[in-house]
Design a protein around this motif. Structure first.
Motif, PDB file in Angstrom:
ATOM      1  N   VAL A 169       1.015  -1.320   0.238  1.00  0.00           N
ATOM      2  CA  VAL A 169      -0.172  -0.073   0.028  1.00  0.00           C
ATOM      3  C   VAL A 169       0.968   1.449  -0.013  1.00  0.00           C
ATOM      4  N   GLU A 170       0.785   1.939  -1.189  1.00  0.00           N
ATOM      5  CA  GLU A 170       1.417   3.145  -1.341  1.00  0.00           C
ATOM      6  C   GLU A 170       1.174   4.271  -0.131  1.00  0.00           C
ATOM      7  N   LYS A 171       2.128   4.827   0.548  1.00  0.00           N
ATOM      8  CA  LYS A 171       1.798   5.789   1.524  1.00  0.00           C
ATOM      9  C   LYS A 171       0.660   7.005   0.882  1.00  0.00           C
ATOM     10  N   GLU A 172       0.850   7.282  -0.445  1.00  0.00           N
ATOM     11  CA  GLU A 172       0.177   8.282  -0.958  1.00  0.00           C
ATOM     12  C   GLU A 172      -1.454   7.881  -1.081  1.00  0.00           C
ATOM     13  N   VAL A 206      -2.814   9.514  15.408  1.00  0.00           N
ATOM     14  CA  VAL A 206      -1.570   8.848  16.043  1.00  0.00           C
ATOM     15  C   VAL A 206      -0.373   8.769  15.189  1.00  0.00           C
ATOM     16  N   SER A 207      -0.419   9.369  14.282  1.00  0.00           N
ATOM     17  CA  SER A 207       0.792   9.036  13.550  1.00  0.00           C
ATOM     18  C   SER A 207       2.140   9.554  14.003  1.00  0.00           C
ATOM     19  N   ASP A 208       3.142   8.971  13.655  1.00  0.00           N
ATOM     20  CA  ASP A 208       4.708   9.410  14.120  1.00  0.00           C
ATOM     21  C   ASP A 208       5.610   9.130  12.707  1.00  0.00           C
ATOM     22  N   VAL A 209       6.887   9.448  13.072  1.00  0.00           N
ATOM     23  CA  VAL A 209       7.724   9.518  12.046  1.00  0.00           C
ATOM     24  C   VAL A 209       8.007   8.270  11.080  1.00  0.00           C
ATOM     25  N   ASP A 210       7.418   7.118  11.902  1.00  0.00           N
ATOM     26  CA  ASP A 210       7.537   5.894  10.836  1.00  0.00           C
ATOM     27  C   ASP A 210       6.218   5.316  10.256  1.00  0.00           C
ATOM     28  N   LEU A 211       5.024   5.750  10.970  1.00  0.00           N
ATOM     29  CA  LEU A 211       3.796   5.476  10.351  1.00  0.00           C
ATOM     30  C   LEU A 211       2.684   6.446  10.274  1.00  0.00           C
ATOM     31  N   TYR A 212       1.577   6.240   9.390  1.00  0.00           N
ATOM     32  CA  TYR A 212       0.435   7.179   9.480  1.00  0.00           C
ATOM     33  C   TYR A 212      -0.447   6.186  10.302  1.00  0.00           C
ATOM     34  N   GLY A 213      -1.032   6.839  11.430  1.00  0.00           N
ATOM     35  CA  GLY A 213      -1.817   6.235  12.281  1.00  0.00           C
ATOM     36  C   GLY A 213      -3.142   7.092  12.506  1.00  0.00           C
ATOM     37  N   THR A 214      -4.398   6.282  12.752  1.00  0.00           N
ATOM     38  CA  THR A 214      -5.548   7.097  13.014  1.00  0.00           C
ATOM     39  C   THR A 214      -6.492   6.000  13.735  1.00  0.00           C
ATOM     40  N   ASN A 215      -6.908   6.544  14.740  1.00  0.00           N
ATOM     41  CA  ASN A 215      -7.962   5.866  15.726  1.00  0.00           C
ATOM     42  C   ASN A 215      -9.448   6.644  15.372  1.00  0.00           C
ATOM     43  N   ILE A 216     -10.388   5.956  15.076  1.00  0.00           N
ATOM     44  CA  ILE A 216     -11.685   6.363  14.820  1.00  0.00           C
ATOM     45  C   ILE A 216     -12.505   6.078  15.876  1.00  0.00           C
ATOM     46  N   HIS A 217     -13.025   6.912  16.809  1.00  0.00           N
ATOM     47  CA  HIS A 217     -13.765   6.720  18.137  1.00  0.00           C
ATOM     48  C   HIS A 217     -15.053   6.819  17.979  1.00  0.00           C
ATOM     49  N   ASN A 218     -15.813   5.958  18.768  1.00  0.00           N
ATOM     50  CA  ASN A 218     -17.190   6.084  18.956  1.00  0.00           C
ATOM     51  C   ASN A 218     -17.321   6.605  20.444  1.00  0.00           C
ATOM     52  N   VAL A 219     -17.497   7.893  20.367  1.00  0.00           N
ATOM     53  CA  VAL A 219     -17.518   8.483  21.693  1.00  0.00           C
ATOM     54  C   VAL A 219     -18.688   8.119  22.608  1.00  0.00           C
ATOM     55  N   THR A 230      -3.255   1.744  10.520  1.00  0.00           N
ATOM     56  CA  THR A 230      -1.899   2.038  10.504  1.00  0.00           C
ATOM     57  C   THR A 230      -1.434   1.869   8.912  1.00  0.00           C
ATOM     58  N   LEU A 231      -0.422   2.815   8.428  1.00  0.00           N
ATOM     59  CA  LEU A 231       0.224   2.193   7.458  1.00  0.00           C
ATOM     60  C   LEU A 231       1.687   2.620   7.635  1.00  0.00           C
ATOM     61  N   ASN A 232       2.448   1.512   7.679  1.00  0.00           N
ATOM     62  CA  ASN A 232       3.964   2.002   7.836  1.00  0.00           C
ATOM     63  C   ASN A 232       4.560   2.636   6.858  1.00  0.00           C
ATOM     64  N   LYS A 233       5.262   3.750   7.049  1.00  0.00           N
ATOM     65  CA  LYS A 233       5.716   4.498   5.897  1.00  0.00           C
ATOM     66  C   LYS A 233       6.766   3.820   4.836  1.00  0.00           C
ATOM     67  N   SER A 234       7.483   3.052   5.393  1.00  0.00           N
ATOM     68  CA  SER A 234       8.704   2.462   4.668  1.00  0.00           C
ATOM     69  C   SER A 234       8.593   1.000   4.269  1.00  0.00           C
ATOM     70  N   LYS A 235       7.604   0.244   4.978  1.00  0.00           N
ATOM     71  CA  LYS A 235       7.443  -0.950   4.498  1.00  0.00           C
ATOM     72  C   LYS A 235       6.006  -0.974   3.613  1.00  0.00           C
ATOM     73  N   SER A 236       5.273  -0.011   3.462  1.00  0.00           N
ATOM     74  CA  SER A 236       4.023  -0.180   2.905  1.00  0.00           C
ATOM     75  C   SER A 236       2.870  -1.107   3.334  1.00  0.00           C
ATOM     76  N   SER A 237       3.031  -1.338   4.465  1.00  0.00           N
ATOM     77  CA  SER A 237       2.061  -2.433   5.170  1.00  0.00           C
ATOM     78  C   SER A 237       1.075  -1.703   5.880  1.00  0.00           C
ATOM     79  N   PHE A 238      -0.213  -1.912   5.837  1.00  0.00           N
ATOM     80  CA  PHE A 238      -1.186  -1.443   6.259  1.00  0.00           C
ATOM     81  C   PHE A 238      -1.999  -2.414   7.120  1.00  0.00           C
TER      82      PHE A 238
END
Length: 179
Positions: A88-91, A115-128, A137-145
């Motif tokens: 999965v491409e980070k784009e 919840v992203s950081d330098v190595d991954l895109y991350g998002t938590n979607i809450h039911n408040v 999550t998507l690891n930016k360098s390994k293209s793993s989702f």
């Protein structure tokens, strides 16, 4: 998008348990079925939009859930993996996030926490209101989702506890559906 806040309070209530009074939340079985439906739809839509993927790490369906306690209320919760893919491409992360939000919104999962950081895109979607969240999550360098979820502590057919206004009690829980 917001950044994450405190994980919980000293009374055993965590942010992922929901703001509604315990017995007004959707029950564990309903929440589980809704999440399984939404996450299956997300996998299908990703396959349609980005090409058929070999999904791994999908926890099998089950009918038993983990014990939990939200303040003085006893109930059940569930946590699980719902898929991982490679290539999965980070784009494509923003488009995938859009798909995830569309599928989860009908079930009350609307609060977006980055919840992203330098190595991954991350998002938590809450039911408040009812509780729970889906994490992607998507690891930016390994293209793993990857996708995972927790329902938060929910009422079940065997739920018991004190009055709704009680703030006493602790929290105990197992993970991944073990009872």
């Amino acid at each position: 998008m917001e950044k994450p806040s405190i994980l919980g309070d000293s009374n055993g209530h965590h942010f992922w348990d929901g703001e509604l009074p315990f017995y007004q939340r959707k029950d564990i079985k309903t929440a589980y079925i809704q999440l399984q439906t939404a996450l299956s739809n997300i996998r299908s839509r990703i396959d349609i939009e980005f090409g058929k993927k070999e999904w791994k790490l999908i926890d099998p369906a089950h009918e038993s859930f983990s014990y939990c306690k939200d303040r003085s209320k006893e109930g059940e919760e569930d946590t699980g993996m719902q898929g991982a893919i490679y290539g999965v491409e980070k784009e494509n992360y923003e488009r995938i996030l859009h798909i995830v939000k569309e599928e989860l919104q009908p079930y009350g999962f609307t609060k977006i926490i980055d919840v992203s950081d330098v190595d991954l895109y991350g998002t938590n979607i809450h039911n408040v209101k009812d509780g729970g969240y889906v994490g992607i999550t998507l690891n930016k360098s390994k293209s793993s989702f990857a996708m995972s979820y927790t329902t938060g502590c929910r009422p079940s057919s065997g739920s018991k506890g004190g009055g709704e206004s009680s703030g006493e009690g602790g929290r105990s829980s197992a993970s991944n559906g073990a009872s």
